[in-house]
Design a protein around this motif. Sequence first.
Motif, mmCIF file in Angstrom:
data_model
loop_
_atom_site.group_PDB
_atom_site.id
_atom_site.type_symbol
_atom_site.label_atom_id
_atom_site.label_comp_id
_atom_site.label_asym_id
_atom_site.label_seq_id
_atom_site.Cartn_x
_atom_site.Cartn_y
_atom_site.Cartn_z
ATOM 1 N N ILE A 65 6.261 9.077 29.450
ATOM 2 C CA ILE A 65 7.373 8.150 29.214
ATOM 3 C C ILE A 65 7.343 7.600 27.795
ATOM 4 C CG2 ILE A 65 6.149 6.104 30.084
ATOM 5 C CD1 ILE A 65 9.907 6.965 30.493
ATOM 6 N N GLY A 66 6.147 7.422 27.257
ATOM 7 C CA GLY A 66 6.038 6.957 25.876
ATOM 8 C C GLY A 66 6.621 7.963 24.901
ATOM 9 N N ASP A 67 6.335 9.254 25.134
ATOM 10 C CA ASP A 67 6.909 10.299 24.286
ATOM 11 C C ASP A 67 8.418 10.361 24.450
ATOM 12 O OD1 ASP A 67 4.311 10.851 23.597
ATOM 13 O OD2 ASP A 67 4.173 12.717 24.750
ATOM 14 N N ALA A 68 8.887 10.172 25.671
ATOM 15 C CA ALA A 68 10.331 10.174 25.915
ATOM 16 C C ALA A 68 11.018 9.090 25.094
ATOM 17 C CB ALA A 68 10.610 9.967 27.407
ATOM 18 N N LEU A 69 10.446 7.892 25.112
ATOM 19 C CA LEU A 69 11.028 6.791 24.340
ATOM 20 C C LEU A 69 10.973 7.075 22.840
ATOM 21 C CD1 LEU A 69 9.582 3.754 26.341
ATOM 22 C CD2 LEU A 69 11.992 4.430 26.176
ATOM 23 N N THR A 70 9.868 7.649 22.404
ATOM 24 C CA THR A 70 9.723 7.968 20.980
ATOM 25 C C THR A 70 10.805 8.932 20.527
ATOM 26 O OG1 THR A 70 7.338 7.577 20.958
ATOM 27 C CG2 THR A 70 8.219 9.038 19.257
ATOM 28 N N TYR A 71 11.038 9.991 21.300
ATOM 29 C CA TYR A 71 12.015 10.995 20.876
ATOM 30 C C TYR A 71 13.455 10.519 21.036
ATOM 31 C CZ TYR A 71 8.913 14.484 19.176
ATOM 32 O OH TYR A 71 8.012 15.140 18.370
ATOM 33 N N ILE A 72 13.685 9.631 21.983
ATOM 34 C CA ILE A 72 15.009 9.013 22.062
ATOM 35 C C ILE A 72 15.253 8.161 20.818
ATOM 36 C CG2 ILE A 72 16.366 7.278 23.309
ATOM 37 C CD1 ILE A 72 15.072 8.448 25.895
ATOM 38 N N ARG A 73 14.220 7.452 20.367
ATOM 39 C CA ARG A 73 14.353 6.660 19.133
ATOM 40 C C ARG A 73 14.519 7.578 17.920
ATOM 41 N NH1 ARG A 73 9.751 3.480 21.442
ATOM 42 N NH2 ARG A 73 10.683 1.699 22.506
ATOM 43 N N PHE A 74 13.798 8.694 17.889
ATOM 44 C CA PHE A 74 13.981 9.656 16.808
ATOM 45 C C PHE A 74 15.430 10.147 16.778
ATOM 46 C CE2 PHE A 74 9.305 11.357 16.794
ATOM 47 C CZ PHE A 74 8.903 10.245 16.082
ATOM 48 N N ALA A 75 15.971 10.419 17.966
ATOM 49 C CA ALA A 75 17.358 10.886 18.052
ATOM 50 C C ALA A 75 18.316 9.833 17.511
ATOM 51 C CB ALA A 75 17.706 11.220 19.511
ATOM 52 N N GLU A 76 18.053 8.575 17.863
ATOM 53 C CA GLU A 76 18.888 7.493 17.356
ATOM 54 C C GLU A 76 18.810 7.426 15.835
ATOM 55 O OE1 GLU A 76 19.622 2.712 18.085
ATOM 56 O OE2 GLU A 76 17.620 3.561 18.398
ATOM 57 N N GLY A 77 17.597 7.568 15.308
ATOM 58 C CA GLY A 77 17.429 7.529 13.861
ATOM 59 C C GLY A 77 18.193 8.646 13.172
ATOM 60 N N ALA A 78 18.147 9.842 13.760
ATOM 61 C CA ALA A 78 18.844 10.972 13.157
ATOM 62 C C ALA A 78 20.350 10.788 13.195
ATOM 63 C CB ALA A 78 18.454 12.266 13.878
ATOM 64 N N ILE A 79 20.857 10.330 14.335
ATOM 65 C CA ILE A 79 22.310 10.263 14.518
ATOM 66 C C ILE A 79 22.918 9.018 13.890
ATOM 67 C CG2 ILE A 79 24.149 10.082 16.248
ATOM 68 C CD1 ILE A 79 22.348 11.789 18.094
ATOM 69 N N VAL A 80 22.240 7.885 14.035
ATOM 70 C CA VAL A 80 22.832 6.624 13.593
ATOM 71 C C VAL A 80 22.313 6.192 12.225
ATOM 72 C CG1 VAL A 80 23.156 4.184 14.144
ATOM 73 C CG2 VAL A 80 23.179 5.890 15.974
ATOM 74 N N PHE A 165 9.424 6.373 7.255
ATOM 75 C CA PHE A 165 9.548 7.772 7.623
ATOM 76 C C PHE A 165 8.172 8.389 7.851
ATOM 77 C CE2 PHE A 165 10.422 12.336 6.517
ATOM 78 C CZ PHE A 165 11.205 12.607 7.625
ATOM 79 N N SER A 166 7.195 7.986 7.055
ATOM 80 C CA SER A 166 5.832 8.492 7.210
ATOM 81 C C SER A 166 5.280 8.178 8.598
ATOM 82 C CB SER A 166 4.922 7.882 6.141
ATOM 83 O OG SER A 166 3.593 8.312 6.308
ATOM 84 N N ASN A 167 5.544 6.986 9.103
ATOM 85 C CA ASN A 167 5.062 6.610 10.428
ATOM 86 C C ASN A 167 5.662 7.494 11.511
ATOM 87 O OD1 ASN A 167 3.533 4.538 9.326
ATOM 88 N ND2 ASN A 167 5.113 2.992 9.631
ATOM 89 N N SER A 168 6.942 7.812 11.375
ATOM 90 C CA SER A 168 7.604 8.690 12.343
ATOM 91 C C SER A 168 6.997 10.088 12.314
ATOM 92 C CB SER A 168 9.104 8.772 12.049
ATOM 93 O OG SER A 168 9.725 7.519 12.233
ATOM 94 N N VAL A 169 6.737 10.594 11.124
ATOM 95 C CA VAL A 169 6.159 11.928 10.983
ATOM 96 C C VAL A 169 4.777 11.989 11.616
ATOM 97 C CG1 VAL A 169 5.378 13.673 9.337
ATOM 98 C CG2 VAL A 169 7.502 12.423 8.916
ATOM 99 N N GLN A 170 3.945 10.995 11.328
ATOM 100 C CA GLN A 170 2.600 10.983 11.898
ATOM 101 C C GLN A 170 2.641 10.902 13.415
ATOM 102 O OE1 GLN A 170 -0.196 11.666 10.252
ATOM 103 N NE2 GLN A 170 1.184 11.973 8.516
ATOM 104 N N ARG A 171 3.582 10.159 13.954
ATOM 105 C CA ARG A 171 3.735 10.065 15.407
ATOM 106 C C ARG A 171 4.136 11.420 15.994
ATOM 107 N NH1 ARG A 171 2.155 7.961 20.144
ATOM 108 N NH2 ARG A 171 3.859 7.857 21.651
ATOM 109 N N ALA A 172 5.062 12.117 15.343
ATOM 110 C CA ALA A 172 5.502 13.426 15.819
ATOM 111 C C ALA A 172 4.354 14.435 15.784
ATOM 112 C CB ALA A 172 6.681 13.921 14.982
ATOM 113 N N ILE A 173 3.561 14.412 14.717
ATOM 114 C CA ILE A 173 2.413 15.318 14.617
ATOM 115 C C ILE A 173 1.411 15.029 15.734
ATOM 116 C CG2 ILE A 173 0.399 15.948 13.212
ATOM 117 C CD1 ILE A 173 2.171 15.382 10.729
ATOM 118 N N MET A 174 1.126 13.764 15.983
ATOM 119 C CA MET A 174 0.167 13.382 17.017
ATOM 120 C C MET A 174 0.631 13.850 18.392
ATOM 121 S SD MET A 174 -1.123 9.581 18.141
ATOM 122 C CE MET A 174 0.407 9.295 19.050
#
Length: 216
Positions: A65-80, A165-174
Motif C-alpha cells: 500500500i505504501g508503494d501504491a500511494l507513492t506511485y499515485i503521488r508520482f502520477a500526480e506530480g507528472a500530470i499536475v 526530484f532527487s528524493n523521488s528518484v531515490q524512492r523509485a530506485i529503492m
Amino acid sequence: MKWSEQTWEKIDTTYKGILNMPFVQELANGTLPKNKFQFYMAQDSLYLEHFGRALALIGAKSHDIGDALTYIRFAEGAIVVENALHESYFQDFGVTDKGTIQPACHHYTHFLKSTAALDPVEVALAATLPCFWIYKKVGDHIYKEQQIANNPYQRWIDTYGGEEFSNSVQRAIMICDLAAERSTPGIRTRMTEAFIHASHLEYHFWDAAYTERTWN
C-alpha cells in the motif's frame, strides 16, 4: 550488488551517449536553438500525460500500500505539478500548442502504458525507472559541471537538479530494488530487459528533440 546497480551498468553506454548528444551539450551551454527546445517541450508535455497514466496503473497494481500511494503521488506530480511547470515554459518560449505526438514520444509512451497494463508490476516499475533516473543524472551533470551565467534554460536545469526530484528518484530506485529482491529470477530478467529498453527509448526521445523528428 543491488539490482539497480547491476542494471545501470548495462545502460551506462546509452547514458553517456545522451550526455554527449548535441541537445544536452547545447542545453548545458545555453546555445540550444529555441525551436528545438520548443519541440522538446511540446513533446515532453504530451509524454508526461501518458507517463502519469502509466504511474497510476502501477500504483493500482502495487502489492504494498505504501508503494501504491507513492506511485499515485508520482502520477500526480507528472500530470499536475510538472505539467503546470511546462505551461509556464510554454509562455517563456512562445509555445502555443502541444501539437501532435511524434514517433519517439509515441513509441516510448505506448511501451510504458502497455507494460504497466499487461506485465507484472515489477516489470512496469523497472520500465518507468529510466525516466526518473536518467533525467536526474542528466540534470545533476549539467547543474554541477556545466553551468554558465544567464543560461536561458536554467529553470529546466534547476528543476531536474533539485533536491525534491532527487528524493523521488531515490524512492523509485529503492522500490525497484525491493521488488527485484522479492521476485523470481525470471521476473528480474524481465525487469532488466524493460529497464534497458526504456533507456534506449529515453535516448531516442532526446535525439528526436534535436532533429525534430516527425511522422513525415
